[in-house]
Write a protein that holds these residues in place. Structure first.
Motif, PDB file in Angstrom:
ATOM      1  N   LYS A  97       0.443  -1.031  -0.087  1.00  0.00           N
ATOM      2  CA  LYS A  97       0.134   0.238   0.539  1.00  0.00           C
ATOM      3  C   LYS A  97       1.057   1.617   0.161  1.00  0.00           C
ATOM      4  CE  LYS A  97      -0.918   2.039   3.548  1.00  0.00           C
ATOM      5  NZ  LYS A  97      -2.117   2.107   5.081  1.00  0.00           N
ATOM      6  N   SER A  98       2.109   1.132   0.926  1.00  0.00           N
ATOM      7  CA  SER A  98       2.690   2.449   0.918  1.00  0.00           C
ATOM      8  C   SER A  98       3.762   2.630  -0.633  1.00  0.00           C
ATOM      9  CB  SER A  98       3.812   2.581   1.671  1.00  0.00           C
ATOM     10  OG  SER A  98       3.230   2.074   3.160  1.00  0.00           O
ATOM     11  N   THR A  99       4.048   1.438  -0.768  1.00  0.00           N
ATOM     12  CA  THR A  99       4.370   1.980  -1.939  1.00  0.00           C
ATOM     13  C   THR A  99       3.633   2.116  -3.061  1.00  0.00           C
ATOM     14  OG1 THR A  99       6.150  -0.050  -1.354  1.00  0.00           O
ATOM     15  CG2 THR A  99       6.257   0.138  -4.107  1.00  0.00           C
ATOM     16  N   LEU A 100       2.895   1.705  -3.657  1.00  0.00           N
ATOM     17  CA  LEU A 100       1.957   2.522  -4.855  1.00  0.00           C
ATOM     18  C   LEU A 100       0.972   3.469  -4.410  1.00  0.00           C
ATOM     19  CD1 LEU A 100      -0.267  -1.161  -4.403  1.00  0.00           C
ATOM     20  CD2 LEU A 100       1.019  -0.429  -6.432  1.00  0.00           C
ATOM     21  N   VAL A 101       0.948   4.017  -3.080  1.00  0.00           N
ATOM     22  CA  VAL A 101       0.340   5.162  -2.644  1.00  0.00           C
ATOM     23  C   VAL A 101       1.946   6.882  -3.146  1.00  0.00           C
ATOM     24  CG1 VAL A 101       0.239   7.288  -1.026  1.00  0.00           C
ATOM     25  CG2 VAL A 101      -0.754   4.768  -1.153  1.00  0.00           C
ATOM     26  N   VAL A 102       2.801   6.313  -3.063  1.00  0.00           N
ATOM     27  CA  VAL A 102       4.274   6.729  -2.985  1.00  0.00           C
ATOM     28  C   VAL A 102       4.276   6.877  -4.922  1.00  0.00           C
ATOM     29  CG1 VAL A 102       6.764   7.094  -2.631  1.00  0.00           C
ATOM     30  CG2 VAL A 102       4.974   6.747  -0.549  1.00  0.00           C
ATOM     31  N   VAL A 103       4.891   5.519  -5.083  1.00  0.00           N
ATOM     32  CA  VAL A 103       5.275   5.895  -6.719  1.00  0.00           C
ATOM     33  C   VAL A 103       3.967   5.855  -7.067  1.00  0.00           C
ATOM     34  CG1 VAL A 103       5.798   3.644  -8.415  1.00  0.00           C
ATOM     35  CG2 VAL A 103       6.943   3.199  -6.002  1.00  0.00           C
ATOM     36  N   LEU A 104       2.576   5.969  -7.055  1.00  0.00           N
ATOM     37  CA  LEU A 104       2.119   6.597  -8.049  1.00  0.00           C
ATOM     38  C   LEU A 104       1.777   8.295  -8.227  1.00  0.00           C
ATOM     39  CD1 LEU A 104      -1.042   3.327  -8.025  1.00  0.00           C
ATOM     40  CD2 LEU A 104       0.701   4.094 -10.035  1.00  0.00           C
ATOM     41  N   GLY A 105       1.582   7.916  -6.659  1.00  0.00           N
ATOM     42  CA  GLY A 105       2.038  10.400  -6.576  1.00  0.00           C
ATOM     43  C   GLY A 105       2.899  10.130  -7.188  1.00  0.00           C
ATOM     44  N   THR A 106       4.475  10.163  -6.759  1.00  0.00           N
ATOM     45  CA  THR A 106       5.133  10.792  -7.614  1.00  0.00           C
ATOM     46  C   THR A 106       5.385  10.469  -9.183  1.00  0.00           C
ATOM     47  OG1 THR A 106       6.853   9.573  -5.631  1.00  0.00           O
ATOM     48  CG2 THR A 106       8.215  10.294  -8.090  1.00  0.00           C
ATOM     49  N   THR A 107       5.268   9.222  -9.631  1.00  0.00           N
ATOM     50  CA  THR A 107       4.746   8.896 -11.281  1.00  0.00           C
ATOM     51  C   THR A 107       3.983  10.641 -11.765  1.00  0.00           C
ATOM     52  OG1 THR A 107       5.844   7.188 -10.672  1.00  0.00           O
ATOM     53  CG2 THR A 107       4.077   8.333 -13.282  1.00  0.00           C
ATOM     54  N   LEU A 108       2.887  10.869 -11.216  1.00  0.00           N
ATOM     55  CA  LEU A 108       1.946  11.613 -11.479  1.00  0.00           C
ATOM     56  C   LEU A 108       2.234  12.687 -10.779  1.00  0.00           C
ATOM     57  CD1 LEU A 108      -0.805  12.339 -12.381  1.00  0.00           C
ATOM     58  CD2 LEU A 108      -2.117  11.962 -10.236  1.00  0.00           C
ATOM     59  N   ILE A 109       2.656  13.178 -10.249  1.00  0.00           N
ATOM     60  CA  ILE A 109       3.348  15.407  -9.812  1.00  0.00           C
ATOM     61  C   ILE A 109       4.675  15.306 -10.830  1.00  0.00           C
ATOM     62  CG2 ILE A 109       3.727  16.496  -7.820  1.00  0.00           C
ATOM     63  CD1 ILE A 109       2.269  14.974  -6.375  1.00  0.00           C
ATOM     64  N   GLY A 110       5.344  13.647 -10.736  1.00  0.00           N
ATOM     65  CA  GLY A 110       6.913  14.452 -11.394  1.00  0.00           C
ATOM     66  C   GLY A 110       6.389  14.505 -12.969  1.00  0.00           C
ATOM     67  N   VAL A 111       5.597  13.487 -13.538  1.00  0.00           N
ATOM     68  CA  VAL A 111       5.209  14.324 -15.123  1.00  0.00           C
ATOM     69  C   VAL A 111       4.487  14.598 -15.500  1.00  0.00           C
ATOM     70  CG1 VAL A 111       4.253  12.781 -16.543  1.00  0.00           C
ATOM     71  CG2 VAL A 111       5.489  11.696 -15.521  1.00  0.00           C
ATOM     72  N   ILE A 112       3.245  15.052 -14.523  1.00  0.00           N
ATOM     73  CA  ILE A 112       3.249  16.736 -14.772  1.00  0.00           C
ATOM     74  C   ILE A 112       3.966  17.647 -14.330  1.00  0.00           C
ATOM     75  CG2 ILE A 112       1.150  18.305 -14.132  1.00  0.00           C
ATOM     76  CD1 ILE A 112      -0.647  16.044 -13.054  1.00  0.00           C
ATOM     77  N   VAL A 113       4.594  17.833 -13.574  1.00  0.00           N
ATOM     78  CA  VAL A 113       5.766  19.216 -13.620  1.00  0.00           C
ATOM     79  C   VAL A 113       6.682  18.646 -14.509  1.00  0.00           C
ATOM     80  CG1 VAL A 113       7.467  19.857 -11.633  1.00  0.00           C
ATOM     81  CG2 VAL A 113       5.132  19.153 -10.756  1.00  0.00           C
ATOM     82  N   ALA A 114       7.534  18.574 -14.735  1.00  0.00           N
ATOM     83  CA  ALA A 114       7.899  17.879 -16.082  1.00  0.00           C
ATOM     84  C   ALA A 114       7.649  17.984 -17.255  1.00  0.00           C
ATOM     85  CB  ALA A 114       8.606  16.284 -16.106  1.00  0.00           C
ATOM     86  N   ALA A 115       6.621  17.461 -17.563  1.00  0.00           N
ATOM     87  CA  ALA A 115       6.249  17.561 -19.010  1.00  0.00           C
ATOM     88  C   ALA A 115       5.707  19.063 -19.032  1.00  0.00           C
ATOM     89  CB  ALA A 115       4.906  17.215 -18.987  1.00  0.00           C
ATOM     90  N   SER A 116       5.073  19.781 -18.106  1.00  0.00           N
ATOM     91  CA  SER A 116       4.454  21.489 -18.270  1.00  0.00           C
ATOM     92  C   SER A 116       6.275  21.992 -18.454  1.00  0.00           C
ATOM     93  CB  SER A 116       4.082  21.442 -17.057  1.00  0.00           C
ATOM     94  OG  SER A 116       4.353  21.865 -15.890  1.00  0.00           O
ATOM     95  N   THR A 117       7.232  21.894 -17.666  1.00  0.00           N
ATOM     96  CA  THR A 117       8.687  22.297 -17.922  1.00  0.00           C
ATOM     97  C   THR A 117       9.315  22.445 -18.647  1.00  0.00           C
ATOM     98  OG1 THR A 117       8.452  21.818 -15.260  1.00  0.00           O
ATOM     99  CG2 THR A 117      11.318  22.232 -16.659  1.00  0.00           C
ATOM    100  N   GLY A 118       9.030  21.015 -18.724  1.00  0.00           N
ATOM    101  CA  GLY A 118       9.689  20.522 -20.644  1.00  0.00           C
ATOM    102  C   GLY A 118       9.074  21.641 -22.016  1.00  0.00           C
ATOM    103  N   TYR A 119       7.670  21.337 -21.946  1.00  0.00           N
ATOM    104  CA  TYR A 119       6.924  22.260 -22.558  1.00  0.00           C
ATOM    105  C   TYR A 119       7.398  24.100 -22.647  1.00  0.00           C
ATOM    106  CZ  TYR A 119       2.749  23.964 -25.373  1.00  0.00           C
ATOM    107  OH  TYR A 119       1.875  24.772 -26.055  1.00  0.00           O
ATOM    108  N   ALA A 120       7.119  24.135 -21.479  1.00  0.00           N
ATOM    109  CA  ALA A 120       7.838  25.320 -21.643  1.00  0.00           C
ATOM    110  C   ALA A 120       8.851  26.036 -22.007  1.00  0.00           C
ATOM    111  CB  ALA A 120       7.341  26.058 -20.499  1.00  0.00           C
TER     112      ALA A 120
END
Length: 302
Positions: A97-120
């Motif tokens: 449970k802890s792994t899924l919460v941390v990993v999915l949260g990191t993946t979601l937030i990290g990809v959104i921030v990285a994609a918007s930064t890379g696009y900008a």
């Protein structure tokens, strides 16, 4: 009355002079020997990659913690008791449970921030946009041991020690810089005319990004998500430092509970390692369609 005799051309094999080679290879076509050699190399490489996994699974079937010293003895006493013990008598599902919460949260937030930064950075020319990417690159040069102390102080001031959000934000500090560079390279391969067409249709810059660019960037997003997932999934230093409760341990930290100063239950570690590889394999299966395309598309611009 005259008759006309039509002569049919002889087959290619009959017209070929004696002693000539039986078949002419096309340009780029491998010979039989080269094909056999390449297949042999691929088979050896596949066996080399699969051997550690197969060996780990084999060791996990040994009932004793010292069976890894005498692996030949495992053949006569194979059992799945290690798996039963891990699933029933440890905190495996809490770790899951802890792994899924941390990993999915990191993946979601990290990809959104990285994609918007890379696009900008790829599309917009604001003051310091080049320096921003270099700053992201420089942050990757600091060793984790140097960052843990100031990060611990920051999370302590924010009361995020031993919380999923705190570990997610810390993981993003290592994931976003690399993924931003990755996505920037991929966005550079998407024609700028698409952005212009979106503006002509009345879309805002964010609307163009969300509705036109992101659907075209699925392969790049898949690579960024896969990197984020694996990095957060196997991260040990931050998780073991910032997660203090047994119920909040991730898989990487939970594995350490089988090793103490005077004892190491390697049979249980092997069984747990096989089990925790299943979520990573499932995630790889979900993104593998776009993975190869995304890995190669960002390498060139055009």
């Amino acid at each position: 009355m005259s008759t006309t005799t039509v002569e049919t051309p002889a087959p290619a094999d009959e017209r070929r002079p004696a002693g000539a080679p039986g078949r002419t290879r096309r340009r780029g076509e491998q010979s039989r020997a080269a094909s056999l050699a390449s297949h042999a190399v691929l088979i050896v490489a596949s066996l080399t990659a699969l051997f550690p996994v197969a060996w780990l699974f084999f060791l996990s079937l040994g009932p004793d913690k010292d069976d890894y010293l005498h692996p030949g003895h495992i053949w006569g006493k194979m059992t799945f008791d290690n798996y039963a013990f891990v699933l029933q008598d440890t905190g495996f599902f809490d770790w899951l449970k802890s792994t899924l919460v941390v990993v999915l949260g990191t993946t979601l937030i990290g990809v959104i921030v990285a994609a918007s930064t890379g696009y900008a950075v790829s599309r917009m020319r604001f003051p310091g946009y080049r320096k921003l990417m270099w700053v992201l690159l420089v942050t990757q040069m600091f060793p984790i041991a140097v960052l843990i102390v100031p990060m611990y102080q920051i999370l302590s001031d924010l009361q995020l020690i031993d919380s999923y959000l705190g570990l997610i934000l810390v993981n993003c500090t290592t994931i976003v810089p690399y993924c931003a560079w990755l996505m920037k390279g991929y966005f550079d391969t998407i024609p700028f005319e698409i952005d212009e067409a979106g503006r002509v249709d009345g879309l805002t810059p964010f609307g163009t990004f969300a509705r036109l660019i992101l659907p075209l960037a699925k392969p790049g997003l898949a690579v960024a998500a896969f990197y984020s997932f694996l990095t957060a999934f196997g991260e040990v230093a931050f998780a073991s430092t910032f997660m203090l409760s047994d119920g909040n341990y991730t898989f990487a930290v939970g594995l350490q509970t089988f090793v103490s100063e005077h004892d190491a239950q390697r049979n249980l570690m092997a069984a747990t390692a096989v089990l925790i590889a299943i979520p990573a394999a499932i995630f790889f299966y979900l993104v593998q369609k776009n993975l190869v395309t995304g890995l190669t598309a960002g390498g060139t611009k055009g």
